[in-house]
Design a protein around this motif. Structure first.
Motif, short mmCIF file in Angstrom:
data_model
loop_
_atom_site.label_atom_id
_atom_site.label_comp_id
_atom_site.label_asym_id
_atom_site.label_seq_id
_atom_site.Cartn_x
_atom_site.Cartn_y
_atom_site.Cartn_z
N VAL A 149 -10.40 15.24 5.21
CA VAL A 149 -10.31 16.33 3.82
C VAL A 149 -11.89 17.03 3.69
CG1 VAL A 149 -10.34 16.18 1.82
CG2 VAL A 149 -8.15 15.16 3.01
N TYR A 150 -12.96 16.08 3.74
CA TYR A 150 -14.34 16.85 3.42
C TYR A 150 -14.93 17.46 4.54
CZ TYR A 150 -19.75 16.48 3.38
OH TYR A 150 -20.36 16.55 3.29
N ILE A 151 -14.02 17.56 5.88
CA ILE A 151 -14.72 18.41 7.35
C ILE A 151 -13.86 20.11 6.59
CG2 ILE A 151 -14.25 19.35 9.15
CD1 ILE A 151 -15.27 16.28 9.94
N VAL A 152 -12.99 19.84 6.19
CA VAL A 152 -12.46 21.03 5.97
C VAL A 152 -12.72 21.60 4.43
CG1 VAL A 152 -10.11 21.44 4.86
CG2 VAL A 152 -9.75 20.52 6.68
N GLN A 153 -12.93 20.64 4.04
CA GLN A 153 -14.47 21.19 2.05
C GLN A 153 -15.19 21.68 2.85
OE1 GLN A 153 -15.20 17.66 0.03
NE2 GLN A 153 -16.35 18.80 -1.70
N SER B 174 -4.95 1.91 5.65
CA SER B 174 -6.57 2.28 4.30
C SER B 174 -7.03 2.73 5.41
CB SER B 174 -6.53 0.79 3.69
OG SER B 174 -6.66 0.24 5.13
N LEU B 175 -7.16 2.40 6.56
CA LEU B 175 -8.03 3.16 7.56
C LEU B 175 -7.28 4.61 8.03
CD1 LEU B 175 -9.68 2.26 9.80
CD2 LEU B 175 -8.08 2.59 11.74
N THR B 176 -5.79 4.19 7.71
CA THR B 176 -5.83 5.74 8.11
C THR B 176 -5.80 6.73 6.89
OG1 THR B 176 -3.52 5.18 8.83
CG2 THR B 176 -3.45 7.57 8.55
N LEU B 177 -5.75 6.24 5.56
CA LEU B 177 -6.29 7.06 4.59
C LEU B 177 -8.15 7.59 4.16
CD1 LEU B 177 -4.48 5.12 1.24
CD2 LEU B 177 -4.39 7.92 2.01
N MET B 178 -8.49 6.86 4.79
CA MET B 178 -10.31 6.29 5.11
C MET B 178 -10.51 8.07 5.75
SD MET B 178 -12.21 3.11 4.96
CE MET B 178 -11.27 1.98 4.38
N ILE B 179 -9.60 7.76 7.59
CA ILE B 179 -9.80 8.68 8.72
C ILE B 179 -9.53 10.08 7.84
CG2 ILE B 179 -9.13 9.65 10.43
CD1 ILE B 179 -8.90 6.49 11.06
N TRP C 12 -15.46 1.65 3.28
CA TRP C 12 -15.65 1.03 4.53
C TRP C 12 -15.87 -0.32 4.59
CZ3 TRP C 12 -13.29 3.71 9.02
CH2 TRP C 12 -12.90 4.71 9.04
N ILE C 13 -17.03 -0.61 4.04
CA ILE C 13 -17.53 -1.86 3.73
C ILE C 13 -16.16 -3.27 2.92
CG2 ILE C 13 -18.98 -3.80 2.53
CD1 ILE C 13 -21.26 -1.41 2.59
N GLY C 14 -15.66 -2.87 2.16
CA GLY C 14 -14.55 -2.92 2.22
C GLY C 14 -13.93 -3.31 3.00
N LEU D 194 -7.01 20.60 -3.95
CA LEU D 194 -5.72 20.15 -4.20
C LEU D 194 -6.36 19.03 -3.66
CD1 LEU D 194 -3.89 23.14 -4.55
CD2 LEU D 194 -4.08 21.44 -6.75
N LEU D 195 -6.81 18.81 -2.32
CA LEU D 195 -6.59 17.89 -0.86
C LEU D 195 -7.31 16.89 -1.39
CD1 LEU D 195 -7.68 20.46 2.40
CD2 LEU D 195 -5.50 19.54 1.79
N TRP D 196 -8.23 16.61 -2.52
CA TRP D 196 -8.71 15.76 -2.77
C TRP D 196 -8.29 15.31 -3.86
CZ3 TRP D 196 -12.09 12.96 0.00
CH2 TRP D 196 -13.31 13.85 0.64
N ILE D 197 -7.64 16.05 -4.14
CA ILE D 197 -6.68 15.23 -5.57
C ILE D 197 -5.62 13.98 -4.63
CG2 ILE D 197 -5.12 15.52 -7.62
CD1 ILE D 197 -6.70 17.78 -8.27
N GLY D 198 -5.27 15.14 -3.65
CA GLY D 198 -3.68 14.57 -3.02
C GLY D 198 -3.78 12.85 -2.37
N LEU D 199 -5.77 13.28 -1.87
CA LEU D 199 -5.80 12.31 -1.70
C LEU D 199 -6.17 10.49 -2.59
CD1 LEU D 199 -7.33 11.35 1.31
CD2 LEU D 199 -9.45 11.55 1.14
N VAL D 200 -6.36 11.05 -2.74
CA VAL D 200 -6.26 10.10 -4.43
C VAL D 200 -5.56 9.47 -4.88
CG1 VAL D 200 -7.14 10.14 -6.65
CG2 VAL D 200 -9.29 10.61 -5.60
N VAL D 201 -4.20 10.37 -5.38
CA VAL D 201 -2.95 9.94 -5.68
C VAL D 201 -2.28 9.17 -4.14
CG1 VAL D 201 -0.64 10.63 -5.71
CG2 VAL D 201 -2.45 12.23 -6.45
N LEU D 202 -2.66 9.75 -2.76
CA LEU D 202 -2.19 8.37 -1.85
C LEU D 202 -3.47 7.43 -1.77
CD1 LEU D 202 -2.07 11.05 1.23
CD2 LEU D 202 -0.18 9.69 0.33
N TRP D 203 -4.38 7.07 -2.25
CA TRP D 203 -4.79 6.01 -2.18
C TRP D 203 -4.37 5.17 -3.57
CZ3 TRP D 203 -8.41 4.24 -6.36
CH2 TRP D 203 -9.32 3.19 -5.56
N VAL D 204 -4.61 6.32 -4.61
CA VAL D 204 -3.97 4.86 -5.98
C VAL D 204 -2.27 4.75 -5.02
CG1 VAL D 204 -3.09 4.96 -8.22
CG2 VAL D 204 -5.08 6.45 -7.62
#
Length: 121
Positions: free
Chosen positions: A62-66, A52-57, A27-29, A82-92
């Motif tokens: 994902v955290y709430i669902v987790q 990137s804002l969409t990815l952060m939201i 968020w700082i970045g 799997l949700l976290w892996i998917g999020l990391v893939v989208l981020w990369v």
């Protein structure tokens, strides 16, 4: 006798590609990238700020669902991972597109982020 003043060279502006890359780092970045974007607007930076804002939201969601899934042994844990892996893939994918200077949408969220946050122009 003439006195010449040597004006100090202006600091080089930060280009849109740098702002786009910076927007993917926490968020700082993102906030720093947004502030820099306001002084040096570019279409590439705006595109990646929105994505990137969409990815952060999405990360918050994902955290709430987790938190809810953690109470379901094994299956809930697997889905959360799997949700976290998917999020990391989208981020990369988004970060790589920013590094390459491309406006390439991330799967699933790319076009959605551009329409939801169209106010970032």
């Amino acid at each position: 006798m003439s006195t010449e003043t040597n004006p100090t060279p202006a600091a080089p502006g930060i280009d849109g590609k740098t702002i786009a890359i910076l927007s993917y780092f926490t968020w700082i970045g993102w906030i720093i990238a947004f502030v820099l974007y306001n002084s040096n607007k570019s279409q590439l930076a705006a595109y990646h700020l929105r994505q990137s804002l969409t990815l952060m939201i999405l990360g918050i969601l994902v955290y709430i669902v987790q938190i809810m899934l953690i109470f379901i042994p094994f299956l809930g844990w697997a889905v959360a991972v799997l949700l976290w892996i998917g999020l990391v893939v989208l981020w990369v994918l988004g970060l790589v597109a920013a590094i390459n200077g491309q406006e390439k949408p991330a799967p699933v969220i790319g076009s959605l982020s551009q329409s939801i946050f169209s106010g970032i122009k």
